[in-house]
Design a protein around this motif. Structure first.
Motif, PDB file in Angstrom:
ATOM      1  N   UNK A 121      22.888  39.812  46.562  1.00 17.11           N
ATOM      2  CA  UNK A 121      23.825  39.176  47.502  1.00 17.11           C
ATOM      3  C   UNK A 121      25.242  39.191  46.945  1.00 17.11           C
ATOM      4  N   UNK A 122      25.350  38.883  45.672  1.00 10.33           N
ATOM      5  CA  UNK A 122      26.680  38.889  45.041  1.00 10.33           C
ATOM      6  C   UNK A 122      27.279  40.300  45.077  1.00 10.33           C
ATOM      7  N   UNK A 123      26.463  41.300  44.728  1.00  9.89           N
ATOM      8  CA  UNK A 123      26.968  42.682  44.737  1.00  9.89           C
ATOM      9  C   UNK A 123      27.310  43.114  46.159  1.00  9.89           C
ATOM     10  N   UNK A 124      26.486  42.685  47.106  1.00 12.65           N
ATOM     11  CA  UNK A 124      26.737  42.991  48.522  1.00 12.65           C
ATOM     12  C   UNK A 124      28.059  42.388  48.967  1.00 12.65           C
ATOM     13  N   UNK A 125      28.355  41.173  48.500  1.00 13.36           N
ATOM     14  CA  UNK A 125      29.629  40.539  48.883  1.00 13.36           C
ATOM     15  C   UNK A 125      30.812  41.347  48.362  1.00 13.36           C
ATOM     16  N   UNK A 126      30.671  41.925  47.169  1.00 15.93           N
ATOM     17  CA  UNK A 126      31.778  42.733  46.620  1.00 15.93           C
ATOM     18  C   UNK A 126      31.982  43.974  47.485  1.00 15.93           C
ATOM     19  N   UNK A 127      30.907  44.709  47.768  1.00 16.58           N
ATOM     20  CA  UNK A 127      31.069  45.990  48.471  1.00 16.58           C
ATOM     21  C   UNK A 127      31.333  45.783  49.960  1.00 16.58           C
ATOM     22  N   UNK A 128      30.784  44.731  50.533  1.00 20.68           N
ATOM     23  CA  UNK A 128      30.955  44.498  51.972  1.00 20.68           C
ATOM     24  C   UNK A 128      32.390  44.245  52.376  1.00 20.68           C
ATOM     25  N   UNK A 129      33.161  43.765  51.423  1.00 18.51           N
ATOM     26  CA  UNK A 129      34.575  43.525  51.731  1.00 18.51           C
ATOM     27  C   UNK A 129      35.279  44.850  51.964  1.00 18.51           C
TER      28      UNK A 129
END
Ligand code: 2PG
Ligand code: MG
Length: 398
Positions: A121-129
């Motif tokens: 989830x944390x990594x997804x938040x970085x790339x999703x931006x």
């Protein structure tokens, strides 16, 4: 804002008992994140350089511990840029890609724990931006037959891959288990001996009527056997190849180009990685791309080394349309994200890949799910360092 309190590295055992490092980053609240760094056997020339484990431990515990004291572990870009700038070499020669990546990824685990969310989830938040990451669960590139520098047999190509044509993780696993079993039995009927390669795949010698085959004859015979297993059992799979051409001594590009085209015509080959050596003329890649890219992904690994700057040379050139992502090739998580973002923006497929000389760290599974990778390449269902990643995928899916 939590701050980094200490960075501590130590030597640990990785693939086949070889030494590598584990880095642990702790914040002032006592929360910690860690990473065990893998390494490769068949490497691209422009990968981040590794320093010896003893030296990497010292660099982490002294220089980088001091450098990053008080930094916010959630600020991945600032952390990574600070290390890149302090190292000041294009291939991270001074501190070592292993020391820098160990800290970079350990910080991301720590940041996830500080927020109380799962790592993916944390990594997804970085790339999703930055880029859209919609899509199904990654498909597997399963290393069933090994050769090249990963085995001691008569095959020159490094990996013959099986690719299930479904997205459900459980279905993929069932197909691959049944396919492997059927292949082992079939290989026995052909008189092929049993041996295993670095990534847990089968790595016997390829023979016909008791005579050992070499070169393209041997590679073709593997595809014939795989295809016999596929058709006899109606398995919904495609095939792939990681040639790792960098390591093939007598590599004749025109002959191999013709061979790939023939194989792609005769068998359902939808994936071809490093079909030419990284120093080979671009013209060969372009010629092959023109002939097979409608059916077969053209994949860069040693060619692109997860490095956004290297990728620039191949964008819009009709040479490749997919990329292997190995964070240790480039040496920081931020540059890994840059490479993934660039690939997605250019409509290249993304493959998150382990190294042959892995550790039991399961980080790559979270990364693959977070960025909605098209494929994962984690080896066979054997050996703790491969199973750790598959098990983490299962855990995430559940
Ligand atoms: C590859 C990898 C993983 P290595 O070439 O794709 O299979 O091998 O880690 O030895 O580079
Ligand atoms: Mg490869």
């Amino acid at each position: 804002m939590p701050q980094i309190q200490t960075i501590a590295a130590e030597k640990v055992l990785g693939f086949r008992g070889q030494e590598t490092i584990e880095v642990t980053v702790t914040d002032e609240c006592g929360l910690a994140g860690e990473f065990r760094v893998p390494f490769g056997k068949s490497e691209g020339m422009f990968e981040a350089m590794y320093v010896a484990p003893d030296q990497a431990v010292k660099i982490c515990n002294e220089t980088l511990n001091q450098l990053l004291h008080g930094f916010d572990p959630e600020n991945q870009r600032v952390l990574d840029n600070t290390m890149i700038q302090a190292d000041a070499t294009p291939q991270k020669k001074n501190f070592g890609g292993n020391a820098i990546l160990g800290i970079s990824i350990a910080c991301s685990r720590l940041a996830a724990r500080e927020q109380g969310i799962a790592l993916y989830q944390h990594l997804g938040n970085i790339i999703n931006k930055r880029v859209s990451t919609h899509g199904p669960f990654p498909r597997m590139l399963y290393n069933l037959v090994e050769g090249g520098v990963h085995a001691q047999n008569n095959l020159a190509f490094q990996e013959h891959l099986i690719i299930p044509k479904v997205n459900s993780l459980n279905q993929q696993i069932e197909i691959l288990k049944s396919f492997s079993q059927a292949f082992m039995q079939y290989a026995k009927t052909l008189g092929w001996n049993k041996a295993y390669g670095y990534e847990g795949g089968w790595a016997g010698n390829i023979t016909k009527d008791g005579v050992i085959l070499f070169g393209q004859d041997a590679e073709y015979a593997v595809f014939e056997a795989l295809d016999a297993v596929r058709t006899q059992n109606d398995f919904p799979v495609d095939f792939g190849l990681d040639v790792a051409a960098n390591n093939i001594a007598k590599f004749e590009p025109s002959s191999y180009c013709d061979f790939y085209v023939k194989c792609a015509k005769d068998f359902p080959i939808t994936y071809l990685e490093d079909g030419f050596a990284e120093q080979e003329q671009d013209e060969w890649w372009k010629m092959l791309y023109g002939k097979i890219h409608h059916t077969t992904l053209m994949v860069g690994d040693d060619l692109t080394v997860t490095n956004p700057r290297k990728m620039d040379a191949y964008i819009g050139k009709n040479m490749i349309n997919a990329i292997i992502i190995k964070p240790d090739q480039v040496g920081t998580l931020s540059e890994t994200f840059d490479a993934i973002e660039k690939a997605k923006q250019n409509n290249w497929r993304v493959i998150i890949s382990h190294r042959s000389q892995e550790t039991t760290d399961d980080y790559l599974a979270d990364l693959a799910v977070a960025v909605k990778a098209d494929f994962v390449k984690f080896g066979a269902f054997a050996q703790g360092e491969r199973l750790a990643k598959y098990n983490r995928l299962l855990e995430i899916e559940q």
